[in-house]
Design a protein around this motif. Structure first.
Motif, PDB file in Angstrom:
ATOM      1  N   VAL A  69       0.686  -1.106   0.159  1.00  0.00           N
ATOM      2  CA  VAL A  69       0.097   0.032   0.077  1.00  0.00           C
ATOM      3  C   VAL A  69       0.833   1.437  -0.129  1.00  0.00           C
ATOM      4  O   VAL A  69       0.720   2.271  -0.636  1.00  0.00           O
ATOM      5  N   GLU A  70       2.027   1.180   0.737  1.00  0.00           N
ATOM      6  CA  GLU A  70       2.787   2.353   0.883  1.00  0.00           C
ATOM      7  C   GLU A  70       3.574   2.637  -0.518  1.00  0.00           C
ATOM      8  O   GLU A  70       3.353   3.875  -0.760  1.00  0.00           O
ATOM      9  N   GLU A  71       3.822   1.598  -1.187  1.00  0.00           N
ATOM     10  CA  GLU A  71       4.460   2.029  -2.392  1.00  0.00           C
ATOM     11  C   GLU A  71       3.533   2.502  -3.552  1.00  0.00           C
ATOM     12  O   GLU A  71       3.672   3.312  -4.368  1.00  0.00           O
ATOM     13  N   SER A  72       2.156   1.826  -3.533  1.00  0.00           N
ATOM     14  CA  SER A  72       1.219   2.327  -4.295  1.00  0.00           C
ATOM     15  C   SER A  72       1.091   3.703  -3.951  1.00  0.00           C
ATOM     16  O   SER A  72       0.445   4.461  -5.114  1.00  0.00           O
ATOM     17  N   ILE A  95      -1.681  -5.851 -11.230  1.00  0.00           N
ATOM     18  CA  ILE A  95      -3.041  -5.472 -11.368  1.00  0.00           C
ATOM     19  C   ILE A  95      -3.594  -4.863  -9.885  1.00  0.00           C
ATOM     20  O   ILE A  95      -4.188  -4.002  -9.997  1.00  0.00           O
ATOM     21  N   ASP A  96      -3.107  -5.831  -8.838  1.00  0.00           N
ATOM     22  CA  ASP A  96      -3.822  -5.340  -7.557  1.00  0.00           C
ATOM     23  C   ASP A  96      -2.888  -4.010  -7.107  1.00  0.00           C
ATOM     24  O   ASP A  96      -3.580  -3.017  -6.508  1.00  0.00           O
ATOM     25  N   PHE A  97      -1.816  -3.866  -7.317  1.00  0.00           N
ATOM     26  CA  PHE A  97      -0.978  -2.437  -7.333  1.00  0.00           C
ATOM     27  C   PHE A  97      -1.840  -1.381  -7.907  1.00  0.00           C
ATOM     28  O   PHE A  97      -1.746  -0.498  -7.271  1.00  0.00           O
ATOM     29  N   ILE A 104      -7.267   5.257  -5.359  1.00  0.00           N
ATOM     30  CA  ILE A 104      -6.973   6.480  -4.587  1.00  0.00           C
ATOM     31  C   ILE A 104      -6.750   7.629  -5.505  1.00  0.00           C
ATOM     32  O   ILE A 104      -7.103   8.751  -4.940  1.00  0.00           O
ATOM     33  N   ASN A 105      -6.305   7.424  -6.702  1.00  0.00           N
ATOM     34  CA  ASN A 105      -6.116   8.814  -7.755  1.00  0.00           C
ATOM     35  C   ASN A 105      -7.480   9.018  -8.443  1.00  0.00           C
ATOM     36  O   ASN A 105      -7.462   9.857  -9.341  1.00  0.00           O
ATOM     37  N   ASP A 131       2.471  -2.575   6.160  1.00  0.00           N
ATOM     38  CA  ASP A 131       3.467  -2.800   7.289  1.00  0.00           C
ATOM     39  C   ASP A 131       3.805  -4.291   7.360  1.00  0.00           C
ATOM     40  O   ASP A 131       4.191  -4.944   8.188  1.00  0.00           O
ATOM     41  N   GLY A 132       4.207  -4.884   5.835  1.00  0.00           N
ATOM     42  CA  GLY A 132       4.696  -5.888   5.633  1.00  0.00           C
ATOM     43  C   GLY A 132       3.688  -7.100   5.861  1.00  0.00           C
ATOM     44  O   GLY A 132       3.969  -8.292   5.662  1.00  0.00           O
TER      45      GLY A 132
END
Ligand SMILES: [Zn+2]
Length: 348
Positions: A69-72, A95-97, A104-105, A131-132
């Motif tokens: 989530v953090e990277e996305s 695809i999930d990414f 969010i965008n 968080d992993g």
């Protein structure tokens, strides 16, 4: 209640090479392109030709390597302005990414799965880590889905059999949903239940069930897509996921070597159908006739880890009543695993 369903749907051989035309028809002229690992090496040249000939501008391009989530979230800040759509080409990870990124965008997402190993390419859920730790996030259903059955035909057989396994699970998931209604009052959306059921039935009435056959592959993709839409309609994963999914999620945590989601789910579906009784014959026929059983007999699951997963399954999801919540069901199921001939072919 507003329900969003994909507007752009193309399931056919060589659909990937017409992607430029499909995007232009939707007026998605400026795109951000996200590719799964290894995709560039396979189709890049053809993709660029397709975009160019339809005057689609690729304003941003990235190979997806992360799945958090953090990277996305961070990726969203680097997207140029004026993008009309996000295009995700690859397996489940890419695809999930992108599902989360598009959500969010607030951008439309077009997914192009290169394997049909589960219903993720058209579902509103994204499996990412935070968080992993892996978690399922509610995002939006993709605006468009393009499945090139020629690419699917050339993908490893384990992916297609996984897709079949994920589909067979609708039988037991729907039983669990109705059981939850009887036992806890959790509402069932009848329409979502009907389309989920018919998506899996259509597949099993089709013949020949040959994973090299374009029609059959198209049907699998179609059925997985409808299963994704059923989740959107129900606003929950219930039409597509029940006790069998709990066991598979537990297996992911326990087994030293996991298999694919759909293979684990398919095996667990057969197992829990024993407890449900009414679904047992149907599921048994489905795993035999589709070749799922034969395939898994060459890609066996670990029996001891599977038994531990059954014991852990009820702790996977809170407030989620299934056949495994019934008294003595865990003990009965373990006994079945120890004695059944078909299980013996799928586990070692
Ligand atoms: Zn699934």
């Amino acid at each position: 209640m507003e329900i969003t369903i994909p507007s752009l749907l193309r399931i056919k051989p060589n659909a990937l090479y017409k992607i430029g035309k499909y995007l232009r028809n939707e007026k998605f002229n400026q795109i951000a392109l996200f590719l799964g690992e290894g995709i560039k090496e396979l189709f890049y040249k053809e993709l660029l030709i397709s975009f160019e000939s339809s005057e689609i501008k690729v304003r941003y391009e990235q190979v997806v390597t992360g799945n958090s989530v953090e990277e996305s979230f961070k990726q969203g800040t680097t997207l140029p302005s004026g993008i009309s759509a996000i295009v995700a080409i690859g397996g489940g990870k890419a695809i999930d990414f992108c599902k989360y990124l598009a959500f969010i965008n607030q951008l439309p997402l077009v997914t192009v799965p290169t394997a049909i190993s589960n219903d993720g390419f058209a579902s509103p859920m994204a499996s990412l880590t935070i968080d992993g730790k892996r978690k399922s996030f509610k995002t939006a259903i993709p605006y468009g889905v393009i499945v090139d059955t020629e690419i699917i035909r050339n993908s490893p057989a384990i992916f297609t059999y996984s897709g079949i396994g994920d589909l067979i699970s609708k039988y037991t998931a729907l039983y669990d949903w109705k059981l939850a209604f009887k036992k806890t009052g959790e509402p069932v959306n009848d329409f979502a239940a009907i389309i989920s059921r018919s998506s899996v039935d259509t597949l099993f009435y089709y013949s020949p069930k040959n994973i090299q056959d374009h029609q059959f592959l198209g049907l699998i993709a179609n059925s997985l897509l409808i299963s994704g839409i059923a989740m959107e309609i129900a606003r929950s994963s219930r039409p597509a996921s029940g006790s069998e999914h709990l066991i598979s999620h537990a297996y992911d945590k326990i087994a030293p070597n996991t298999s694919t989601h759909g293979i684990q789910v398919g095996v667990a579906t057969y197992a829990v159908s024993f407890l449900q009784q009414i679904t047992h014959e149907t599921v048994k026929n489905a795993i035999v006739q589709t070749g799922f059983l034969d395939f898994v007999s060459t890609h066996k699951l670990k029996k001891s880890a599977f038994i531990e997963s059954i014991k852990m399954a009820n702790d996977i999801k809170e407030n989620f009543y299934t056949i495994l919540s019934e008294r003595n069901s865990i003990e009965q199921l373990i006994q079945f695993i120890d004695n059944d001939d078909i299980i013996a072919k799928m586990m070692e």
